[in-house]
Design an enzyme around this catalytic site. Structure first.
Site, short mmCIF file in Angstrom:
data_model
loop_
_atom_site.label_atom_id
_atom_site.label_comp_id
_atom_site.label_asym_id
_atom_site.label_seq_id
_atom_site.Cartn_x
_atom_site.Cartn_y
_atom_site.Cartn_z
N ASN A 109 13.95 0.45 -1.84
CA ASN A 109 13.48 1.75 -1.36
C ASN A 109 13.94 2.89 -2.25
OD1 ASN A 109 12.16 0.67 0.96
ND2 ASN A 109 14.16 0.44 1.92
N TYR A 149 11.54 -3.41 -48.49
CA TYR A 149 10.42 -3.39 -47.56
C TYR A 149 9.34 -4.36 -48.04
CZ TYR A 149 6.21 -2.05 -45.11
OH TYR A 149 5.06 -2.09 -44.36
N ALA A 160 0.81 -1.22 0.00
CA ALA A 160 0.00 0.00 0.00
C ALA A 160 0.84 1.27 0.00
CB ALA A 160 -0.94 0.01 1.20
N GLY A 161 2.13 1.14 0.32
CA GLY A 161 2.98 2.32 0.49
C GLY A 161 3.24 3.05 -0.81
N ARG A 177 10.89 7.44 -1.21
CA ARG A 177 12.32 7.54 -1.49
C ARG A 177 12.66 7.29 -2.97
NH1 ARG A 177 13.50 3.69 3.61
NH2 ARG A 177 11.31 3.22 3.19
N GLN A 182 -6.17 -0.38 2.09
CA GLN A 182 -5.73 0.28 3.33
C GLN A 182 -5.65 1.77 3.06
OE1 GLN A 182 -1.62 -0.10 4.38
NE2 GLN A 182 -1.94 0.44 6.53
N ASN A 207 15.92 -7.37 9.85
CA ASN A 207 14.57 -7.88 9.62
C ASN A 207 14.25 -7.75 8.12
OD1 ASN A 207 11.79 -8.41 9.62
ND2 ASN A 207 11.29 -6.30 10.20
C1 UD1 Z 1 10.32 -2.38 6.89
C2 UD1 Z 1 10.42 -2.87 8.34
C3 UD1 Z 1 11.90 -3.04 8.69
C4 UD1 Z 1 12.56 -3.98 7.71
C5 UD1 Z 1 12.35 -3.52 6.27
C6 UD1 Z 1 12.83 -4.57 5.30
C7 UD1 Z 1 8.50 -1.92 9.53
C8 UD1 Z 1 8.04 -0.87 10.45
N1 UD1 Z 1 9.80 -1.92 9.23
O1 UD1 Z 1 10.91 -1.08 6.81
O2 UD1 Z 1 12.04 -3.57 10.01
O3 UD1 Z 1 13.96 -4.09 8.00
O4 UD1 Z 1 10.95 -3.30 6.01
O5 UD1 Z 1 12.70 -4.15 3.97
O6 UD1 Z 1 7.71 -2.74 9.09
N2 UD1 Z 1 3.20 -0.74 3.67
C9 UD1 Z 1 1.84 -0.87 3.66
N3 UD1 Z 1 1.08 -0.07 4.45
C10 UD1 Z 1 1.63 0.85 5.29
C11 UD1 Z 1 3.04 0.97 5.32
C12 UD1 Z 1 3.80 0.16 4.50
O7 UD1 Z 1 1.28 -1.68 2.91
O8 UD1 Z 1 0.88 1.52 5.98
C13 UD1 Z 1 4.00 -1.60 2.80
C14 UD1 Z 1 4.88 -0.86 1.82
O9 UD1 Z 1 4.21 -0.64 0.60
C15 UD1 Z 1 6.06 -1.81 1.64
C16 UD1 Z 1 6.11 -2.59 2.94
O10 UD1 Z 1 4.89 -2.35 3.60
O11 UD1 Z 1 5.85 -2.72 0.59
C17 UD1 Z 1 7.25 -2.14 3.84
O12 UD1 Z 1 7.14 -0.73 4.04
P1 UD1 Z 1 8.39 0.21 3.92
O13 UD1 Z 1 7.97 1.60 4.13
O14 UD1 Z 1 9.17 -0.11 2.72
O15 UD1 Z 1 9.19 -0.27 5.23
P2 UD1 Z 1 10.74 -0.10 5.53
O16 UD1 Z 1 11.00 1.27 6.01
O17 UD1 Z 1 11.52 -0.59 4.40
CA CA Z 2 11.11 -1.34 2.30
#
Ligand code: UD1
Ligand code: CA
Length: 510
Positions: free
Chosen positions: A252, A391, A35-36, A40, A98, A194
């Site tokens: 990212n 052609y 959903a993000g 970046r 979401q 993680n």
């Molecule tokens: C996240 C983890 C981090 C891990 C990393 C690995 C959390 C808080 N942190 O960080 O520990 O090391 O991934 O790549 O989880 N998303 C949603 N809804 C939301 C927020 C995010 O669906 O409300 C989705 C994003 O689209 C993405 C994924 O969740 O696909 C991870 O979100 P992202 O913002 O990339 O997390 P990181 O900061 O990379």
């Molecule tokens: Ca990520």
């Protein structure tokens, strides 16, 4: 994240075992977090729709999940929800909206009803597409056999910055995941990260998530915080280290995308090389995920094989050629700098160099298309040759026909396209234009330089040009006349040269 990952990490290689045979996962629901926005990346396209290795990130993740045969796969969508849904729906993925996106923990809460009465939920981020099915199978196995409340897929990397870190309670259990922004100086040294891929026992997850508060600078509910809650309740929380830390790479930034793309491309080339294909200077060759090639095929440097391209046995694709949805039989040679799209080459063909085989072309056995030839919606019959500067569009050519250099099918009248039909064993003289619609019968001959506007019956000669006139001695007489009047070319040039010497005019560059 370039060079972040320890390529030769000296990590205990767990996760690849004998217990990873396909087993039914009918009690498992998979949730792909997608959903993000991906701030970046600085893009108008949602992060998970960006491509790496020839597919969108979320599609790669969904395909990997599909192999596990779970009860259900859910995608959490938000940013560009419609497009993300469209990307994964064909793979049988159900999407859950979401809105707004209040964090990865919030995303799970939104999916609660859709997860329903499953026993295990496997969570994956939609932006980490290198994960393999085998690794997920091993993770689920560890989770089941350890009777765990949560099992995290972790990775040991040389540069862990940006990732959440695994805080271990003991060698076998986890105390918490600490997000990068919340690390103490001491924790910053931890290099077990993680991956954001986890198994949760559903009955343990909900009560734990209910206790998670949005206590971070983004005021989001982090799924990672559920780990500490579970650990503090004395529940079993495991972390399994990924056999290859690259599987945890998240995209990212644009640099991450490039790194992940390069790894996908390398995997694909290795797959073809393992299948008996020679690839010269492999790192210069780009191959799409759906491409196949037969044994003893050779791919030269700087080639791109895209879409659903399929190469037979013993083909050669020479340098600089780009094939997209091209189907080649056995023993086809594609000479340098040739483009082939959406076309069939039956086998034993040679095309190029510098040929352009456009959609709907079909070269039958042994047909040859040479340099600076363009074909479109054209059947080139068995053994027929179109060697140079031609052609052929909207045309059907029979077998063993020869098309002279510079032949053009005039298929377009400014409004409509018309067909050209050429029979077997026809000879088209050089520099002929065939004004469609037109038919040339079997065994016919077309004189060079003809403009053919009417059908030519079999075994006939078609000639469509004005007759040549020859005037003996004409040129010699002309030269004498010009010399007499001081106008012949050579003396003209000489005089010019003499007069320009003083002015020293700059010479024209060639
Ligand atoms: C996240 C983890 C981090 C891990 C990393 C690995 C959390 C808080 N942190 O960080 O520990 O090391 O991934 O790549 O989880 N998303 C949603 N809804 C939301 C927020 C995010 O669906 O409300 C989705 C994003 O689209 C993405 C994924 O969740 O696909 C991870 O979100 P992202 O913002 O990339 O997390 P990181 O900061 O990379
Ligand atoms: Ca990520």
């Amino acid at each position: 994240m370039a060079t972040r990952v320890a390529l030769r990490s000296i990590v205990k290689r767990t996760g690849r075992g004998e217990n990873t045979r396909t087993m039914p996962n009918k009690d498992v629901v998979i949730v792909v977090l997608a959903a993000g926005k991906g701030t970046r990346l600085k893009s108008s396209l949602a992060k998970v729709l960006h491509q790496a290795g020839g597919r969108s990130l979320v599609e790669s993740v969904a395909r990997t999940c599909f192999q596990l045969s779970p009860k259900k796969i859910l995608a959490i969508v938000g940013h560009q929800a419609e497009q993300v849904t469209a990307a994964v729906e064909p793979l049988g993925v159900e999407s859950v909206l979401q809105q707004p996106q209040n964090g990865t923990g919030h995303a799970m809460l939104v999916a609660k009803r859709a997860i329903g009465n499953a026993k295990i939920v496997v969570v994956l981020p939609g932006d980490a597409p290198l994960i393999r099915t085998e690794t997920l199978k091993a993770l689920i196995h560890t989770h089941r056999s350890g009777n765990a409340a949560a099992t995290i897929l972790s990775a040991v990397v040389s540069d862990p910055s940006g990732y959440g870190r695994i805080l271990r309670k003991s060698e076998n259990s986890v105390a918490a995941i600490v997000e990068d922004s919340q690390l103490t100086a001491e924790q910053r040294e931890l290099n077990e990260i993680n991956s954001s891929i986890y198994c949760f026992s559903v009955d343990k997850l909900w009560p734990a998530l209910a206790q998670v508060k949005p206590e971070n600078k983004h005021r989001e509910i982090y799924l990672t915080d559920a780990i500490a809650v579970l650990a503090s309740k004395g529940e079993t929380v495991l972390a399994q280290i990924a056999p290859d830390p690259r599987e945890a790479l998240g995209c990212n930034t644009r640099a991450d995308l490039a790194e992940v793309d390069a790894i996908f491309r390398e995997r694909k080339r290795n797959e073809l090389m393992d299948a008996g294909v020679t690839i010269q200077l492999p790192e210069t060759v780009l191959i799409g995920p759906d491409v196949t090639a037969g044994e003893d095929t050779i791919i030269e440097p700087g080639v791109q094989l895209l879409g659903k391209t399929r190469l037979g046995f013993r083909c050669i694709v020479r340098t600089g050629s780009i094939l997209n949805n091209a189907v080649l039989g056995d023993g086809v040679t594609v000479e340098p700098h040739t483009m082939i799209s959406d076309s069939h080459l039956d086998g034993g063909n040679t095309v190029g160099p510098f040929a352009r085989i456009r959609p709907g072309s079909h070269l039958k056995k042994g047909a040859r298309v040479g340099n600076f030839v363009e074909t479109k919606k054209a059947v080139i019959g068995e053994g027929t040759k179109v060697p140079h500067l031609t052609y052929i569009g909207d045309a059907k050519l029979g077998s063993h026909t020869n098309i002279g250099a510079g032949t053009i099918t005039c298929n377009y009248d400014g409004a409509n396209k018309h067909p050209t039909t050429i029979g077997n064993r026809v000879f088209i003289g050089s520099n002929s234009v065939l004004v469609a619609p037109v038919k040339i019968g079997d065994g016919a001959y077309i004189g060079a330089g003809s403009a053919i506007t009417e059908n030519v019956p079999p075994n006939s000669l078609g000639l469509g040009r004005s007759r040549q006139t020859t005037k003996p001695g004409w040129a010699a007489k002309k030269r004498r006349e010009m010399a007499a009047s001081g106008h012949d070319q050579k003396s003209h040039k000489l005089r010019k040269h003499a007069s320009s010497k003083k002015k020293s005019r700059p010479r024209r560059k060639r």
